[in-house]
Write a protein that holds these residues in place. Structure first.
Motif, mmCIF file in Angstrom:
data_model
loop_
_atom_site.group_PDB
_atom_site.id
_atom_site.type_symbol
_atom_site.label_atom_id
_atom_site.label_comp_id
_atom_site.label_asym_id
_atom_site.label_seq_id
_atom_site.Cartn_x
_atom_site.Cartn_y
_atom_site.Cartn_z
ATOM 1 N N ALA A 132 0.838 -1.203 0.000
ATOM 2 C CA ALA A 132 0.000 0.000 0.000
ATOM 3 C C ALA A 132 0.870 1.249 0.000
ATOM 4 C CB ALA A 132 -0.931 -0.004 1.211
ATOM 5 N N ALA A 133 1.920 1.238 0.826
ATOM 6 C CA ALA A 133 2.798 2.408 0.942
ATOM 7 C C ALA A 133 3.474 2.731 -0.379
ATOM 8 C CB ALA A 133 3.846 2.171 2.033
ATOM 9 N N ALA A 134 3.886 1.703 -1.120
ATOM 10 C CA ALA A 134 4.546 1.939 -2.413
ATOM 11 C C ALA A 134 3.633 2.711 -3.356
ATOM 12 C CB ALA A 134 4.971 0.605 -3.036
ATOM 13 N N GLN A 135 2.345 2.338 -3.386
ATOM 14 C CA GLN A 135 1.396 3.035 -4.260
ATOM 15 C C GLN A 135 1.138 4.460 -3.772
ATOM 16 O OE1 GLN A 135 0.447 1.742 -7.164
ATOM 17 N NE2 GLN A 135 1.761 0.010 -6.585
ATOM 18 N N ILE A 136 0.992 4.632 -2.465
ATOM 19 C CA ILE A 136 0.700 5.960 -1.919
ATOM 20 C C ILE A 136 1.861 6.915 -2.199
ATOM 21 C CG2 ILE A 136 0.317 7.291 0.197
ATOM 22 C CD1 ILE A 136 -2.137 5.721 -0.734
ATOM 23 N N HIS A 137 3.089 6.472 -2.018
ATOM 24 C CA HIS A 137 4.238 7.350 -2.278
ATOM 25 C C HIS A 137 4.270 7.792 -3.741
ATOM 26 C CE1 HIS A 137 5.946 7.303 1.685
ATOM 27 N NE2 HIS A 137 6.034 5.968 1.706
ATOM 28 N N THR A 138 3.938 6.892 -4.646
ATOM 29 C CA THR A 138 3.890 7.261 -6.067
ATOM 30 C C THR A 138 2.782 8.276 -6.324
ATOM 31 O OG1 THR A 138 4.734 5.079 -6.680
ATOM 32 C CG2 THR A 138 3.689 6.363 -8.415
ATOM 33 N N VAL A 139 1.624 8.060 -5.700
ATOM 34 C CA VAL A 139 0.502 8.999 -5.876
ATOM 35 C C VAL A 139 0.868 10.370 -5.317
ATOM 36 C CG1 VAL A 139 -1.857 9.533 -5.140
ATOM 37 C CG2 VAL A 139 -1.291 7.240 -5.933
ATOM 38 N N LEU A 140 1.503 10.411 -4.158
ATOM 39 C CA LEU A 140 1.884 11.696 -3.567
ATOM 40 C C LEU A 140 2.848 12.454 -4.470
ATOM 41 C CD1 LEU A 140 2.377 10.729 0.213
ATOM 42 C CD2 LEU A 140 0.372 11.798 -0.865
ATOM 43 N N ALA A 141 3.790 11.733 -5.069
ATOM 44 C CA ALA A 141 4.750 12.383 -5.973
ATOM 45 C C ALA A 141 4.045 12.952 -7.198
ATOM 46 C CB ALA A 141 5.829 11.386 -6.391
ATOM 47 N N THR A 142 3.114 12.188 -7.765
ATOM 48 C CA THR A 142 2.362 12.657 -8.932
ATOM 49 C C THR A 142 1.459 13.820 -8.557
ATOM 50 O OG1 THR A 142 2.378 10.433 -9.879
ATOM 51 C CG2 THR A 142 0.735 11.968 -10.744
ATOM 52 N N ASN A 143 0.789 13.703 -7.423
ATOM 53 C CA ASN A 143 -0.159 14.729 -6.992
ATOM 54 C C ASN A 143 0.546 16.035 -6.626
ATOM 55 O OD1 ASN A 143 -2.983 15.154 -6.666
ATOM 56 N ND2 ASN A 143 -2.702 15.229 -4.456
ATOM 57 N N ALA A 144 1.804 15.937 -6.194
ATOM 58 C CA ALA A 144 2.555 17.157 -5.888
ATOM 59 C C ALA A 144 2.821 17.964 -7.158
ATOM 60 C CB ALA A 144 3.877 16.799 -5.210
ATOM 61 N N ARG A 145 2.935 17.278 -8.293
ATOM 62 C CA ARG A 145 3.184 17.966 -9.567
ATOM 63 C C ARG A 145 1.890 18.401 -10.241
ATOM 64 N NH1 ARG A 145 6.158 13.302 -10.248
ATOM 65 N NH2 ARG A 145 4.814 12.663 -11.974
ATOM 66 N N ARG A 146 0.859 17.591 -10.068
ATOM 67 C CA ARG A 146 -0.407 17.884 -10.759
ATOM 68 C C ARG A 146 -1.564 17.482 -9.855
ATOM 69 N NH1 ARG A 146 -2.544 15.287 -16.400
ATOM 70 N NH2 ARG A 146 -4.346 16.620 -16.634
ATOM 71 N N ARG A 147 -2.042 18.429 -9.108
ATOM 72 C CA ARG A 147 -3.062 18.162 -8.100
ATOM 73 C C ARG A 147 -4.439 17.976 -8.726
ATOM 74 N NH1 ARG A 147 -1.613 18.409 -3.417
ATOM 75 N NH2 ARG A 147 -3.715 18.589 -2.606
ATOM 76 N N THR A 148 -5.196 17.023 -8.180
ATOM 77 C CA THR A 148 -6.607 16.867 -8.550
ATOM 78 C C THR A 148 -7.410 16.660 -7.271
ATOM 79 O OG1 THR A 148 -6.426 14.474 -8.858
ATOM 80 C CG2 THR A 148 -6.050 15.835 -10.802
ATOM 81 N N GLU A 149 -8.586 17.239 -7.236
ATOM 82 C CA GLU A 149 -9.428 17.180 -6.046
ATOM 83 C C GLU A 149 -9.854 15.746 -5.731
ATOM 84 O OE1 GLU A 149 -13.708 18.936 -4.484
ATOM 85 O OE2 GLU A 149 -12.682 19.930 -6.135
ATOM 86 N N SER A 150 -10.151 14.964 -6.782
ATOM 87 C CA SER A 150 -10.590 13.584 -6.542
ATOM 88 C C SER A 150 -9.483 12.759 -5.895
ATOM 89 C CB SER A 150 -11.052 12.933 -7.847
ATOM 90 O OG SER A 150 -10.035 12.993 -8.821
ATOM 91 N N VAL A 151 -8.229 12.989 -6.296
ATOM 92 C CA VAL A 151 -7.112 12.268 -5.682
ATOM 93 C C VAL A 151 -6.935 12.731 -4.235
ATOM 94 C CG1 VAL A 151 -4.611 11.849 -5.772
ATOM 95 C CG2 VAL A 151 -5.962 11.834 -7.888
ATOM 96 N N ASP A 152 -7.057 14.034 -3.989
ATOM 97 C CA ASP A 152 -6.963 14.550 -2.621
ATOM 98 C C ASP A 152 -8.000 13.887 -1.708
ATOM 99 O OD1 ASP A 152 -4.840 16.270 -3.048
ATOM 100 O OD2 ASP A 152 -6.106 18.003 -3.476
ATOM 101 N N ARG A 153 -9.224 13.741 -2.227
ATOM 102 C CA ARG A 153 -10.286 13.104 -1.427
ATOM 103 C C ARG A 153 -9.931 11.655 -1.117
ATOM 104 N NH1 ARG A 153 -13.938 15.701 -4.960
ATOM 105 N NH2 ARG A 153 -14.272 13.723 -6.026
ATOM 106 N N ARG A 154 -9.399 10.962 -2.111
ATOM 107 C CA ARG A 154 -9.051 9.552 -1.902
ATOM 108 C C ARG A 154 -7.885 9.403 -0.920
ATOM 109 N NH1 ARG A 154 -10.622 5.794 -5.598
ATOM 110 N NH2 ARG A 154 -9.833 4.361 -4.001
ATOM 111 N N ILE A 155 -6.945 10.326 -0.960
ATOM 112 C CA ILE A 155 -5.837 10.292 0.007
ATOM 113 C C ILE A 155 -6.384 10.469 1.416
ATOM 114 C CG2 ILE A 155 -3.776 11.527 0.819
ATOM 115 C CD1 ILE A 155 -3.162 12.123 -2.173
ATOM 116 N N GLY A 156 -7.339 11.392 1.572
ATOM 117 C CA GLY A 156 -7.966 11.607 2.871
ATOM 118 C C GLY A 156 -8.687 10.359 3.361
#
Length: 197
Positions: A132-156
């Motif tokens: 799970a952590a491997a996927q989350i770290h990749t998502v955080l790196a992508t989201n830091a460059r290109r933020r989307t509200e739907s991804v932010d909600r899923r992270i929460g």
């Protein structure tokens, strides 16, 4: 007098597949497993009928296989039980691989991040914190460059589930929460005056 049907330049199969995917997720949220699985099966049968070249249009007209897999993974996550977790993980994993295989100019980073979030949630549910952590770290790196509200909600949502997990006190879980908090703090710091993205 009934309205005349709109001309079907590209066929309506991609739209029907999308509709079945949306129905499956809605039924999943309502915990209507039978209806959700029937909609997923219907989407699969429609996909088999989709001739090569029918998905030429882009945008809302297209519904590629990887997006169908992502919708299926989300559906299984809403349903309970070990088999649904395994199915969610398999569909999300396949979706991520297909999103990654697309040429850079055609990659859908937001949707790929959401598929990764499904993969992370399935792995969390199965007790695979490292996966799970491997996927989350990749998502955080992508989201830091290109933020989307739907991804932010899923992270929460993931953060709340992680806090309730039996292994919430494990070093991997603690480190993951710290990474998410740091990501959220960077987001707040980068907000323009007024606090809106």
């Amino acid at each position: 007098m009934p309205a005349e049907p709109l001309p079907q330049l590209y066929g309506d199969l991609p739209a029907q597949i999308r509709l079945e995917g949306i129905k499956a997720r809605a039924y999943g949220q309502l915990n209507r497993a039978g209806d959700a699985l029937a909609a997923l099966d219907a989407a699969d049968r429609l996909r088999e009928r989709l001739a090569e070249g029918d998905e030429l249009p882009g945008g809302m007209m297209a519904f590629p296989v990887e997006k169908q897999l992502f919708y299926a993974s989300s559906t299984h996550l809403w349903l309970t039980g070990a088999q649904h977790l395994a199915d969610a993980e398999a569909r999300a994993d396949e979706a991520v691989e297909m999103f990654q295989a697309a040429p850079p100019e055609r990659q859908r980073l937001g949707e790929m991040s959401l598929a990764r979030m499904d993969l992370a949630m399935a792995r969390l549910g199965r007790g695979d914190l490292d996966g799970a952590a491997a996927q989350i770290h990749t998502v955080l790196a992508t989201n830091a460059r290109r933020r989307t509200e739907s991804v932010d909600r899923r992270i929460g949502h993931f953060t709340r589930q992680l806090a309730l997990h039996p292994a919430a006190g494990a070093p991997v879980a603690i480190g993951l929460r710290e990474s998410i908090i740091a990501h959220q703090e960077r987001t707040i710091a980068e907000l323009p005056p007024g606090g809106h993205l």
